[in-house]
Design an enzyme around this catalytic site. Structure first.
Site, PDB file in Angstrom:
ATOM      1  N   LEU A  39       0.858  -1.186   0.000  1.00 25.00           N
ATOM      2  CA  LEU A  39       0.000   0.000   0.000  1.00 25.00           C
ATOM      3  C   LEU A  39       0.893   1.234   0.000  1.00 25.00           C
ATOM      4  O   LEU A  39       1.879   1.292   0.737  1.00 25.00           O
ATOM      5  CB  LEU A  39      -0.895   0.029   1.246  1.00 25.00           C
ATOM      6  CG  LEU A  39      -2.123  -0.881   1.265  1.00 25.00           C
ATOM      7  CD1 LEU A  39      -2.791  -0.822   2.635  1.00 25.00           C
ATOM      8  CD2 LEU A  39      -3.120  -0.505   0.169  1.00 25.00           C
ATOM      9  N   ASP A  40       0.543   2.229  -0.817  1.00 23.94           N
ATOM     10  CA  ASP A  40       1.298   3.476  -0.841  1.00 23.94           C
ATOM     11  C   ASP A  40       1.193   4.171   0.512  1.00 23.94           C
ATOM     12  O   ASP A  40       0.240   3.946   1.272  1.00 23.94           O
ATOM     13  CB  ASP A  40       0.749   4.402  -1.929  1.00 23.94           C
ATOM     14  CG  ASP A  40       0.993   3.862  -3.324  1.00 23.94           C
ATOM     15  OD1 ASP A  40       1.995   3.157  -3.519  1.00 23.94           O
ATOM     16  OD2 ASP A  40       0.157   4.143  -4.210  1.00 23.94           O
ATOM     17  N   PRO A  41       2.146   5.043   0.846  1.00 22.55           N
ATOM     18  CA  PRO A  41       2.075   5.767   2.125  1.00 22.55           C
ATOM     19  C   PRO A  41       0.756   6.504   2.328  1.00 22.55           C
ATOM     20  O   PRO A  41       0.232   6.548   3.442  1.00 22.55           O
ATOM     21  CB  PRO A  41       3.255   6.741   2.031  1.00 22.55           C
ATOM     22  CG  PRO A  41       4.239   6.038   1.163  1.00 22.55           C
ATOM     23  CD  PRO A  41       3.406   5.321   0.124  1.00 22.55           C
ATOM     24  N   ALA A  43      -2.154   5.635   1.300  1.00 25.63           N
ATOM     25  CA  ALA A  43      -3.272   4.707   1.435  1.00 25.63           C
ATOM     26  C   ALA A  43      -3.383   4.144   2.848  1.00 25.63           C
ATOM     27  O   ALA A  43      -2.406   4.066   3.595  1.00 25.63           O
ATOM     28  CB  ALA A  43      -3.121   3.568   0.436  1.00 25.63           C
TER      29      ALA A  43
END
Length: 297
Positions: A39-41, A43
């Site tokens: 997961l991206d930061p 998200a």
């Protein structure tokens, strides 16, 4: 000794998936922890961790379908296709005002089903051994090939018109490898006003839901899902005898290919321990992943 198992964590925004793994390693006292699906930061939401021998199950979890709740902002484009990037374009108010709900629905429909999607240039995909986001941040040109993905649901739950922008709250069910940022980008491009993602929350990976996940502060207290239960949740369970369990663990094939209804299943011994993941080989079954015996349960 640290037990093997699957740990569900609700990742907060502002930290990386690797940060969550690092916290889990400290909390549980082991280095052998991995995760399924970055997961991206920006998200939030469900991150599935494998602990000790259960890291072997992550291969089967990472490819599962996923559900996301997201907000797409139409009218503004960024270089990363999300709110963490630099603004690269802004449509004039008249163009945004001209975007109708009918046009939005048509654009969403075009991005539903099996589609060819070009991932965001700021992604973890490797290009000649280097991550695309590293190349992009170094100012190098990044050209990623389109890949076929499946968006089985793309529902617009709310439409909010603001100053020269339109915010869409959406829910997406999709195959592994689908970039929600790219959906935002492509929808904005199709509507002629640009778009990017401003919020993203993963609520499901396969049969695992975020409602059962622990916060990052409660990792040490959270009970692990044992490997047998986790594997059965992912691929279904197949009960095997003690003799068959022994043979599978020794790399031998066993009879019973006709008992397998799907592509693979989790072989469970009479004591309820996970032997491994089996696949059909003609009329027989072969283990394609065995759990270490000392942490099989």
């Amino acid at each position: 000794m640290v037990r093997a198992g699957i740990l569900l964590v609700d990742k907060p925004g502002g930290i990386t998936s690797h940060d969550v793994v690092a916290r889990a390693r400290r909390a549980l006292g082991t280095r052998k922890i991995g995760h399924a699906g970055t997961l991206d930061p920006m998200a939030t939401g469900l991150l599935v961790l494998g602990v000790e021998g259960a890291t072997r199950l992550l291969t089967y979890i990472v490819g599962a379908d996923k559900t996301y709740e997201a907000t797409i902002l139409l009218g503004v484009s960024t270089d990363s296709d999300d709110a963490d990037g630099e603004e690269t374009g802004r449509a004039d108010a008249a163009a945004v005002d001209a975007v109708t709900e009918t046009a939005i629905a048509a654009g969403v429909a075009e991005l539903t089903g099996e589609i060819e999607q070009v991932p965001s240039t700021v992604s973890a995909i490797k290009v000649q051994g280097r991550r695309a986001y590293d190349l992009a941040r170094a100012g190098e040109a990044v050209e990623l090939k389109a890949r076929r993905v499946t968006v089985s649901r793309f529902d617009v739950r709310a439409i909010r018109r603001e100053a020269a922008t339109i915010a869409l709250d959406v829910v997406v069910d999709c195959s592994s490898g689908t970039y929600i940022r790219a959906l935002a980008r492509d929808l904005g491009a199709a509507l002629g006003v640009g778009g990017h993602l401003t919020a993203l929350r993963r609520t499901r990976i396969g049969s695992f839901g975020v409602g059962s996940a622990a916060s990052v502060d409660d990792i040490a207290e959270e009970a692990l899902v044992n490997p047998a239960t986790a594997a059965a949740t992912v691929v279904g369970a197949l009960a095997v005898s003690s003799d068959d369990a022994r043979d599978l663990r020794h790399g031998k094939r066993i009879d019973g290919g006709g008992r397998l209804t799907g592509e693979r299943a989790a072989a469970i011994d009479p004591d309820g321990r996970l032997v491994g993941i089996v696949e059909r080989r003609g009329s027989q079954l072969k283990s394609v992943m065995n759990m270490p015996g000392e942490v099989a349960g």
